[in-house]
Design a protein around this motif. Sequence first.
Motif, PDB file in Angstrom:
ATOM      1  N   PHE A  95       0.817  -1.204   0.000  1.00  0.00           N
ATOM      2  CA  PHE A  95       0.000   0.000   0.000  1.00  0.00           C
ATOM      3  C   PHE A  95       0.857   1.261   0.000  1.00  0.00           C
ATOM      4  O   PHE A  95       0.444   2.301  -0.524  1.00  0.00           O
ATOM      5  CB  PHE A  95      -0.946   0.001   1.205  1.00  0.00           C
ATOM      6  CG  PHE A  95      -2.179  -0.817   0.990  1.00  0.00           C
ATOM      7  CD1 PHE A  95      -3.244  -0.318   0.251  1.00  0.00           C
ATOM      8  CD2 PHE A  95      -2.279  -2.095   1.519  1.00  0.00           C
ATOM      9  CE1 PHE A  95      -4.384  -1.072   0.044  1.00  0.00           C
ATOM     10  CE2 PHE A  95      -3.420  -2.856   1.315  1.00  0.00           C
ATOM     11  CZ  PHE A  95      -4.474  -2.341   0.580  1.00  0.00           C
ATOM     12  N   PHE A  96       2.058   1.188   0.571  1.00  0.00           N
ATOM     13  CA  PHE A  96       2.953   2.336   0.547  1.00  0.00           C
ATOM     14  C   PHE A  96       3.280   2.734  -0.889  1.00  0.00           C
ATOM     15  O   PHE A  96       3.403   3.931  -1.196  1.00  0.00           O
ATOM     16  CB  PHE A  96       4.235   2.008   1.306  1.00  0.00           C
ATOM     17  CG  PHE A  96       5.191   3.157   1.405  1.00  0.00           C
ATOM     18  CD1 PHE A  96       5.011   4.160   2.349  1.00  0.00           C
ATOM     19  CD2 PHE A  96       6.282   3.241   0.549  1.00  0.00           C
ATOM     20  CE1 PHE A  96       5.895   5.224   2.447  1.00  0.00           C
ATOM     21  CE2 PHE A  96       7.171   4.298   0.634  1.00  0.00           C
ATOM     22  CZ  PHE A  96       6.975   5.296   1.587  1.00  0.00           C
ATOM     23  N   ALA A  97       3.400   1.744  -1.777  1.00  0.00           N
ATOM     24  CA  ALA A  97       3.679   2.045  -3.186  1.00  0.00           C
ATOM     25  C   ALA A  97       2.541   2.840  -3.812  1.00  0.00           C
ATOM     26  O   ALA A  97       2.775   3.811  -4.555  1.00  0.00           O
ATOM     27  CB  ALA A  97       3.902   0.745  -3.959  1.00  0.00           C
ATOM     28  N   PHE A  98       1.299   2.478  -3.507  1.00  0.00           N
ATOM     29  CA  PHE A  98       0.160   3.190  -4.089  1.00  0.00           C
ATOM     30  C   PHE A  98      -0.024   4.569  -3.468  1.00  0.00           C
ATOM     31  O   PHE A  98      -0.362   5.537  -4.160  1.00  0.00           O
ATOM     32  CB  PHE A  98      -1.112   2.356  -3.946  1.00  0.00           C
ATOM     33  CG  PHE A  98      -1.128   1.143  -4.829  1.00  0.00           C
ATOM     34  CD1 PHE A  98      -1.181   1.268  -6.202  1.00  0.00           C
ATOM     35  CD2 PHE A  98      -1.060  -0.127  -4.280  1.00  0.00           C
ATOM     36  CE1 PHE A  98      -1.184   0.153  -7.027  1.00  0.00           C
ATOM     37  CE2 PHE A  98      -1.060  -1.246  -5.091  1.00  0.00           C
ATOM     38  CZ  PHE A  98      -1.110  -1.106  -6.466  1.00  0.00           C
ATOM     39  N   PHE A  99       0.191   4.668  -2.162  1.00  0.00           N
ATOM     40  CA  PHE A  99       0.158   5.991  -1.544  1.00  0.00           C
ATOM     41  C   PHE A  99       1.292   6.861  -2.080  1.00  0.00           C
ATOM     42  O   PHE A  99       1.130   8.075  -2.238  1.00  0.00           O
ATOM     43  CB  PHE A  99       0.249   5.872  -0.020  1.00  0.00           C
ATOM     44  CG  PHE A  99      -1.051   5.552   0.644  1.00  0.00           C
ATOM     45  CD1 PHE A  99      -2.067   6.497   0.706  1.00  0.00           C
ATOM     46  CD2 PHE A  99      -1.273   4.311   1.215  1.00  0.00           C
ATOM     47  CE1 PHE A  99      -3.279   6.211   1.324  1.00  0.00           C
ATOM     48  CE2 PHE A  99      -2.479   4.009   1.833  1.00  0.00           C
ATOM     49  CZ  PHE A  99      -3.485   4.964   1.883  1.00  0.00           C
ATOM     50  N   SER A 228      -7.525   6.513 -11.587  1.00  0.00           N
ATOM     51  CA  SER A 228      -6.698   5.318 -11.434  1.00  0.00           C
ATOM     52  C   SER A 228      -6.192   5.162  -9.998  1.00  0.00           C
ATOM     53  O   SER A 228      -6.246   4.062  -9.439  1.00  0.00           O
ATOM     54  CB  SER A 228      -5.520   5.354 -12.417  1.00  0.00           C
ATOM     55  OG  SER A 228      -4.712   6.488 -12.182  1.00  0.00           O
ATOM     56  N   THR A 229      -5.713   6.251  -9.392  1.00  0.00           N
ATOM     57  CA  THR A 229      -5.225   6.140  -8.018  1.00  0.00           C
ATOM     58  C   THR A 229      -6.371   5.891  -7.041  1.00  0.00           C
ATOM     59  O   THR A 229      -6.226   5.125  -6.086  1.00  0.00           O
ATOM     60  CB  THR A 229      -4.464   7.407  -7.603  1.00  0.00           C
ATOM     61  OG1 THR A 229      -5.275   8.567  -7.840  1.00  0.00           O
ATOM     62  CG2 THR A 229      -3.161   7.543  -8.377  1.00  0.00           C
ATOM     63  N   PHE A 230      -7.527   6.509  -7.281  1.00  0.00           N
ATOM     64  CA  PHE A 230      -8.679   6.320  -6.391  1.00  0.00           C
ATOM     65  C   PHE A 230      -9.131   4.867  -6.383  1.00  0.00           C
ATOM     66  O   PHE A 230      -9.290   4.247  -5.320  1.00  0.00           O
ATOM     67  CB  PHE A 230      -9.832   7.223  -6.819  1.00  0.00           C
ATOM     68  CG  PHE A 230     -11.108   6.996  -6.055  1.00  0.00           C
ATOM     69  CD1 PHE A 230     -11.301   7.599  -4.826  1.00  0.00           C
ATOM     70  CD2 PHE A 230     -12.107   6.172  -6.557  1.00  0.00           C
ATOM     71  CE1 PHE A 230     -12.473   7.386  -4.104  1.00  0.00           C
ATOM     72  CE2 PHE A 230     -13.280   5.958  -5.854  1.00  0.00           C
ATOM     73  CZ  PHE A 230     -13.461   6.567  -4.621  1.00  0.00           C
ATOM     74  N   PHE A 231      -9.321   4.290  -7.560  1.00  0.00           N
ATOM     75  CA  PHE A 231      -9.847   2.924  -7.622  1.00  0.00           C
ATOM     76  C   PHE A 231      -8.785   1.890  -7.289  1.00  0.00           C
ATOM     77  O   PHE A 231      -9.109   0.808  -6.783  1.00  0.00           O
ATOM     78  CB  PHE A 231     -10.471   2.658  -8.989  1.00  0.00           C
ATOM     79  CG  PHE A 231     -11.823   3.258  -9.150  1.00  0.00           C
ATOM     80  CD1 PHE A 231     -12.924   2.724  -8.516  1.00  0.00           C
ATOM     81  CD2 PHE A 231     -12.002   4.399  -9.925  1.00  0.00           C
ATOM     82  CE1 PHE A 231     -14.184   3.292  -8.648  1.00  0.00           C
ATOM     83  CE2 PHE A 231     -13.257   4.977 -10.071  1.00  0.00           C
ATOM     84  CZ  PHE A 231     -14.343   4.418  -9.428  1.00  0.00           C
ATOM     85  N   MET A 232      -7.508   2.184  -7.572  1.00  0.00           N
ATOM     86  CA  MET A 232      -6.463   1.239  -7.186  1.00  0.00           C
ATOM     87  C   MET A 232      -6.359   1.149  -5.667  1.00  0.00           C
ATOM     88  O   MET A 232      -6.280   0.055  -5.097  1.00  0.00           O
ATOM     89  CB  MET A 232      -5.120   1.664  -7.791  1.00  0.00           C
ATOM     90  CG  MET A 232      -5.033   1.472  -9.295  1.00  0.00           C
ATOM     91  SD  MET A 232      -5.064  -0.264  -9.808  1.00  0.00           S
ATOM     92  CE  MET A 232      -3.388  -0.739  -9.489  1.00  0.00           C
ATOM     93  N   LEU A 233      -6.380   2.296  -4.991  1.00  0.00           N
ATOM     94  CA  LEU A 233      -6.278   2.294  -3.530  1.00  0.00           C
ATOM     95  C   LEU A 233      -7.526   1.696  -2.876  1.00  0.00           C
ATOM     96  O   LEU A 233      -7.434   0.781  -2.054  1.00  0.00           O
ATOM     97  CB  LEU A 233      -6.040   3.712  -3.026  1.00  0.00           C
ATOM     98  CG  LEU A 233      -4.593   4.202  -3.068  1.00  0.00           C
ATOM     99  CD1 LEU A 233      -4.519   5.714  -2.911  1.00  0.00           C
ATOM    100  CD2 LEU A 233      -3.768   3.524  -1.983  1.00  0.00           C
ATOM    101  N   THR A 234      -8.697   2.207  -3.238  1.00  0.00           N
ATOM    102  CA  THR A 234      -9.918   1.711  -2.606  1.00  0.00           C
ATOM    103  C   THR A 234     -10.230   0.285  -3.045  1.00  0.00           C
ATOM    104  O   THR A 234     -10.740  -0.511  -2.252  1.00  0.00           O
ATOM    105  CB  THR A 234     -11.102   2.624  -2.932  1.00  0.00           C
ATOM    106  OG1 THR A 234     -11.281   2.699  -4.357  1.00  0.00           O
ATOM    107  CG2 THR A 234     -10.873   4.030  -2.388  1.00  0.00           C
ATOM    108  N   GLY A 235      -9.932  -0.044  -4.294  1.00  0.00           N
ATOM    109  CA  GLY A 235     -10.215  -1.388  -4.784  1.00  0.00           C
ATOM    110  C   GLY A 235      -9.346  -2.445  -4.137  1.00  0.00           C
ATOM    111  O   GLY A 235      -9.840  -3.505  -3.706  1.00  0.00           O
TER     112      GLY A 235
END
Length: 292
Positions: A95-99, A228-235
């Motif tokens: 998750f650190f990578a996506f944040f 993309s960032t919204f759905f990658m993180l929440t998904g």
Amino acid sequence: MANTKADYYVPHGSPWPVVASVSMFVMALGGAMWLNGTGGGRTVLLLGLAGLTVMMFGWLGAVIRENIAGLYSGQVDASFRQGMAWFIFSEVMFFFAFFGALFYARTLAVPWLGGEGAGEATNSVLWPEFDASWPTNGPGAIGGNAQGGFETIGWSGLPLLNTALLLASSVTITIAHHALKNNNRLLLNIGTLLTIVLGGVFLYVQGVEYAHAYQDLDLRLSTGIYGSTFFMLTGFHGAHVTLGLIMLIVTWLRILRGHFTPREHFGFQAVSWYWHFVDVVWVCLFIFVYVL
């Protein structure tokens, strides 16, 4: 029950590591094919997911049976604890990578494209009309509606409700853990069941939120860098909640069968660690994605 033997039990001839590796490769391949529009990508992804599901039930079932048979020593128990700790650490890095991607896009890339610092020349030549405000779907304006725009989801509605649900679930799983240590089986059952219900409601609310985003707000995975960032993180967080929910259900069934005692219950403890991790990730996600 874990025994007190000094030896270290090592299973022989287990097929599950190979099944896990192949299944995850097939899932990754299918996901890449699906996102790139290659035919059959969704089917390949589902096949990999099916293999991973079979592996989880088979491998974890074997571990449960070995534990009940008394094959594990205190050293094996310590190894399980270390393994779970490293697994959660790997999830933190995931998750650190996506944040990190969200931070890079919002704080560095978007201002640069808008003309700040060294990006002034690029902006004046390529995107002189680009508004470098967040949220953005990029210079291409690839939103969901005809004008290339979209709307965001406010933090005070469904996201706030989901935050309350997960925080409440952390309380119920903690109550259940203390009840187990005090051998209060009734409170243990109720606390674990309430955690399962709260997790299920969270996933339902997130599904409603996704439907609202796609149908009413024109916010989609293809909506530029914000989408993309919204759905990658929440998904991905939703996928982890789903996994945690499956673990909780299995744990609850084991509780009903009397598998845990006040002294020997790392199976329950490991699931509670994972659930608390999922809750902490959501709080960070709620702050950095919805609020800020």
